[in-house]
Motif scaffolding. Structure first.
Motif, short mmCIF file in Angstrom:
data_model
loop_
_atom_site.label_atom_id
_atom_site.label_comp_id
_atom_site.label_asym_id
_atom_site.label_seq_id
_atom_site.Cartn_x
_atom_site.Cartn_y
_atom_site.Cartn_z
N ASP A 1 24.96 -133.97 -44.17
CA ASP A 1 26.28 -133.85 -44.79
C ASP A 1 27.30 -134.80 -44.15
N LYS A 2 27.01 -135.30 -42.96
CA LYS A 2 27.88 -136.33 -42.40
C LYS A 2 27.79 -137.61 -43.23
N LEU A 3 26.60 -137.89 -43.75
CA LEU A 3 26.44 -139.02 -44.67
C LEU A 3 27.15 -138.72 -46.00
N HIS A 4 26.94 -137.51 -46.48
CA HIS A 4 27.58 -137.14 -47.75
C HIS A 4 29.10 -137.23 -47.65
N GLY A 5 29.63 -136.95 -46.47
CA GLY A 5 31.08 -136.98 -46.28
C GLY A 5 31.69 -138.34 -46.52
N LEU A 6 30.86 -139.40 -46.45
CA LEU A 6 31.37 -140.75 -46.69
C LEU A 6 31.82 -140.93 -48.14
N VAL A 7 31.37 -140.04 -49.02
CA VAL A 7 31.71 -140.14 -50.44
C VAL A 7 33.11 -139.58 -50.72
N ILE A 8 33.59 -138.68 -49.86
CA ILE A 8 34.84 -137.97 -50.12
C ILE A 8 36.00 -138.91 -50.44
N PRO A 9 36.17 -140.00 -49.71
CA PRO A 9 37.31 -140.89 -50.05
C PRO A 9 37.25 -141.44 -51.46
N PHE A 10 36.06 -141.43 -52.08
CA PHE A 10 35.92 -141.98 -53.43
C PHE A 10 36.07 -140.90 -54.51
N ALA A 11 36.40 -139.68 -54.11
CA ALA A 11 36.51 -138.58 -55.07
C ALA A 11 37.49 -138.87 -56.21
N PRO A 12 38.61 -139.54 -55.95
CA PRO A 12 39.54 -139.82 -57.06
C PRO A 12 38.93 -140.67 -58.17
N PHE A 13 37.84 -141.35 -57.86
CA PHE A 13 37.23 -142.21 -58.87
C PHE A 13 36.17 -141.48 -59.68
N LEU A 14 36.10 -140.17 -59.45
CA LEU A 14 35.13 -139.40 -60.23
C LEU A 14 35.41 -139.59 -61.72
N PHE A 15 34.43 -140.00 -62.45
CA PHE A 15 34.64 -140.31 -63.87
C PHE A 15 34.37 -139.11 -64.75
N LYS A 16 33.19 -138.63 -64.71
CA LYS A 16 32.92 -137.48 -65.55
C LYS A 16 31.62 -136.80 -65.12
N CYS A 17 31.48 -135.57 -65.52
CA CYS A 17 30.24 -134.84 -65.30
C CYS A 17 29.74 -134.47 -66.68
N ILE A 18 28.56 -134.92 -67.02
CA ILE A 18 28.06 -134.77 -68.38
C ILE A 18 27.18 -133.53 -68.49
N ASP A 19 27.45 -132.75 -69.50
CA ASP A 19 26.58 -131.62 -69.77
C ASP A 19 25.34 -132.13 -70.48
N SER A 20 24.20 -131.80 -69.98
CA SER A 20 22.94 -132.23 -70.57
C SER A 20 21.87 -131.27 -70.06
N PRO A 21 20.63 -131.41 -70.55
CA PRO A 21 19.59 -130.51 -70.04
C PRO A 21 19.55 -130.45 -68.51
N LYS A 22 19.82 -131.59 -67.85
CA LYS A 22 19.94 -131.58 -66.40
C LYS A 22 21.30 -132.19 -66.05
N VAL A 23 22.14 -131.40 -65.39
CA VAL A 23 23.50 -131.84 -65.11
C VAL A 23 23.48 -133.06 -64.20
N GLN A 24 24.32 -134.04 -64.54
CA GLN A 24 24.39 -135.27 -63.77
C GLN A 24 25.83 -135.53 -63.35
N LEU A 25 25.95 -136.32 -62.33
CA LEU A 25 27.27 -136.70 -61.86
C LEU A 25 27.36 -138.22 -61.93
N GLN A 26 28.38 -138.74 -62.60
CA GLN A 26 28.52 -140.19 -62.71
C GLN A 26 29.86 -140.62 -62.14
N TRP A 27 29.85 -141.83 -61.65
CA TRP A 27 31.07 -142.38 -61.06
C TRP A 27 31.42 -143.68 -61.78
N GLU A 28 32.71 -143.89 -61.99
CA GLU A 28 33.16 -145.17 -62.52
C GLU A 28 34.18 -145.75 -61.54
N LEU A 29 33.96 -146.99 -61.14
CA LEU A 29 34.84 -147.64 -60.19
C LEU A 29 35.40 -148.92 -60.78
#
Length: 640
Positions: free
Chosen positions: A543-571
């Motif tokens: 989770d220390k590695l995962h924490g490096l993503v936190i500063p990019f949270a404002p760039f979260l683009f969308k989370c798509i509903d689908s048979p398997k939930v995915q997380l996508q980022w747009e920068l």
């Protein structure tokens, strides 16, 4: 005048003296392990005919080849070890001119059968009158575990086999009445080297005793189990003294030292004296015929069991099957202690052999009252108990890692090299080799960059069964947690240093890049959790590695509903440079229309982001599974 007038071959038992005028081929052997005389002949009173008695009473007689205490000593089955016995026999009989060395070191893993081989060779040489002396150390036998008993016990046997040296030993005993309290080096000089070399001037006697053309002289000396001497310093001292003796002696004796390849003994062979004394060494663990010999042994023993066991005629036919025997051969790893141990259990007249075999093969549980691996477990426990206190924590962790169950496609990585383990476990450089160097009877070390190999398939079974190994039992949760921490730290280092190509671990053939480190850290974190480590503790480093993503949270683009939930980022493109440092956490990275970057979080990162207690983020999404951690651990393709 002799102290015992007109007597020859006197035997001293305690304080009672018995004089015999008959040849004494085999002096009585006290059933005690070590015999200490209450009689010390006064200076100037020892005659050549008293020498055998005096030496006899200061020897550890239980260490002899045919000692009463060793009446059931293991020896090779007549159908096994044929090639190695032939090789050793030729070496013993070789003429000095054709022999490169008079010293042979036979080494091999614990339980491979060194002592049985030495017993067999000694008996064969004894039948041919070519056995001069022997000593079989034993860690559990008082006297036989004392290295200070060796020289006198060998001198006693040499005096028996080479009578002309007795008068020279007698002279030295007269001049040095306290000889048995001197150092091993001094005892060796006065009781063996000097007396034998004195014969060099008596050519007729020397030729009669040692010429291979006129007779078959006793010439083989066996020192077995040197590593079982109770003092490592004395072990090394004995090895150097034997080299010194070979350098000084003027006769064609052949000396075999058998032991485990302990680090301190290996180091002793680097002493400068071995520049003068070339030696031969044989690794019994590398015997190419070992598996064939174990197969022959097992086949013969099971055939005999059918005819001797009370239930033999009721056993199924065929029994055991070829596949079952092959399994036992594999578990033996070329050694004989495993098949010997399990056969002892299977042959028990009070148990059913077929049911016992099922226990050994893991087809049913071990009855509470049974210890089918008793001899093997005692050996492994002794080896681990012998570890230095300063290394015990490292030993626990290293062997826990080495026995992690592996499958062909387990994605756990190739972590078992000393150099990489030093790095992953934050040890000082060379620590793994230093620690495991004391366990060369259990593992094979071929250099810092080569994988460490277990020499016994049965060792994993022992360490993974707490009922057998107790305090030495492997902790797989601890092992995976340590590796997850190591890989997470290396991955973090890669990302912070911007080393997208990875870092080189010493001269490792596999550079560790951030993607590789992250994937391995995630895998070991999962296995740490599965093996009993609390969830948040198992994932703490990852989770220390995962924490490096936190500063990019404002760039979260969308989370798509689908048979398997995915997380996508747009920068936006101006953010790409910073974002590249954490791309190892994502499955895809795609630039679109020179405007945006789309990527999909890897499942471990997705779980982290969806778990507010871990990430601290509250991400609004469509319909999500109630338990985000239940999402399968597999990459999810992006569907834009």
């Amino acid at each position: 005048m002799s102290f015992f007038n007109n007597a020859s071959n006197v035997v001293v038992n305690g304080g009672n003296f018995t004089a015999s005028h008959q040849p004494l081929a085999n002096p009585p052997q006290d059933n005690r392990t070590a015999v200490h005389s209450k009689y010390n002949a006064p200076a100037g009173k020892i005659h050549r005919d008293d020498v055998v008695a005096v030496l006899h009473n200061h020897s550890a007689l239980a260490g002899l080849l045919d000692a009463e205490e060793r009446f059931d000593a293991p020896k090779c089955d007549p159908s096994t070890r044929l090639a190695i016995i032939e090789r050793l026999t030729k070496w013993v009989k070789s003429e000095r001119k054709s022999l490169s060395s008079s010293l042979l070191w036979l080494h091999g893993p614990a339980g491979v059968g060194k002592s049985a081989l030495m017993q067999q060779l000694g008996l064969l040489m004894q039948e041919k009158n070519e056995h001069a002396a022997s000593f079989f150390f034993s860690r559990t036998s008082t006297g036989r575990n004392n290295g200070n008993s060796l020289i006198v016990t060998l001198a006693y046997q040499l005096a028996m086999n080479f009578p002309p040296i007795r008068s020279h030993i007698a002279k030295n005993l007269k001049r040095n009445p306290g000889i048995f309290s001197l150092t091993n080096k001094k005892k060796l000089q006065l009781l063996i080297i000097d007396p034998i070399n004195k014969l060099r001037g008596k050519k007729k006697i020397f030729r009669h005793l040692f010429s291979t053309k006129t007779s078959k002289p006793p010439r083989l000396i066996i020192i077995d189990g040197l590593d079982e001497c109770d003092n490592k310093d004395i072990q090394c001292d004995i090895l150097l003294l034997i080299a010194h003796a070979i350098n000084e002696l003027h006769l064609p004796l052949r000396i075999i030292i058998a032991s485990r390849p302990e680090a301190h003994l290996i180091s002793s062979f680097n002493n400068s004296i071995f520049d003068k004394i070339p030696y031969t060494h044989i690794n019994l663990g590398a015997d190419v015929d070992a598996e064939r010999d174990v197969l022959l042994f097992l086949t013969k023993e099971f055939k005999e069991l059918r005819s001797t066991h009370p239930l033999g005629k009721h056993l199924p036919n065929p029994w055991p099957t070829s596949a079952q025997i092959d399994t036992l051969v594999m578990k033996s790893s070329g050694g004989f202690i495993y098949p010997t141990t399990v056969l002892k259990y299977i042959k028990s007249p009070y148990l059913r052999p077929d049911e016992c075999l099922k226990v050994i093969l893991g087809l049913c549980s071990i009855p509470t009252s049974d210890r089918p691996y008793a001899q093997l477990d005692d050996l492994y426990s002794y080896i681990f108990n012998s570890a230095h206190d300063a290394h015990k924590e490292s030993i626990k962790l290293l062997f826990s890692i080495l026995v992690i169950p592996r499958t062909e496609y387990d994605n756990l990585g190739n972590f078992a090299t000393p150099a990489l383990l030093d790095k992953l476990l934050f040890f000082p450089l060379g620590h793994v080799e230093q620690v495991l160097g004391n366990f060369l009877c259990l593992v094979s070390l071929q250099g810092a960059q080569r994988p460490i190999k277990l020499l016994h398939a049965s060792l994993s079974d022992f360490l993974l069964d707490i009922k057998r190994s107790g305090e030495f039992c492997a902790d797989l949760g601890l092992a995976h947690k340590a590796l997850a921490r190591g890989y997470s730290t290396l991955g973090l280092q890669c990302m912070q240093d911007g080393q997208s190509g990875g870092i080189q671990v010493e001269q490792s053939i596999m550079p560790l890049g951030p993607h590789h480190c992250y994937d391995l850290a995630a895998e070991h974190s999962e296995f740490a959790f599965k093996n009993g480590i609390p969830f948040y503790e198992a994932y703490a480093q990852l989770d220390k590695l995962h924490g490096l993503v936190i500063p990019f949270a404002p760039f979260l683009f969308k989370c798509i509903d689908s048979p398997k939930v995915q997380l996508q980022w747009e920068l936006n493109r101006h953010n790409i440079t910073d974002f590249r440092s954490i791309l190892c956490l994502f499955d895809e990275f795609r630039e679109e229309a020179n405007v945006r970057v789309v990527c999909t979080a890897k499942p471990p990162l997705y779980k982290f982001l969806m778990d507010q207690s871990r990430s601290g983020l509250q991400i609004l999404t469509g319909e999500l599974p109630q338990d985000c951690r239940a999402i399968p651990f597999q990459a999810i393709p992006v569907d834009l």
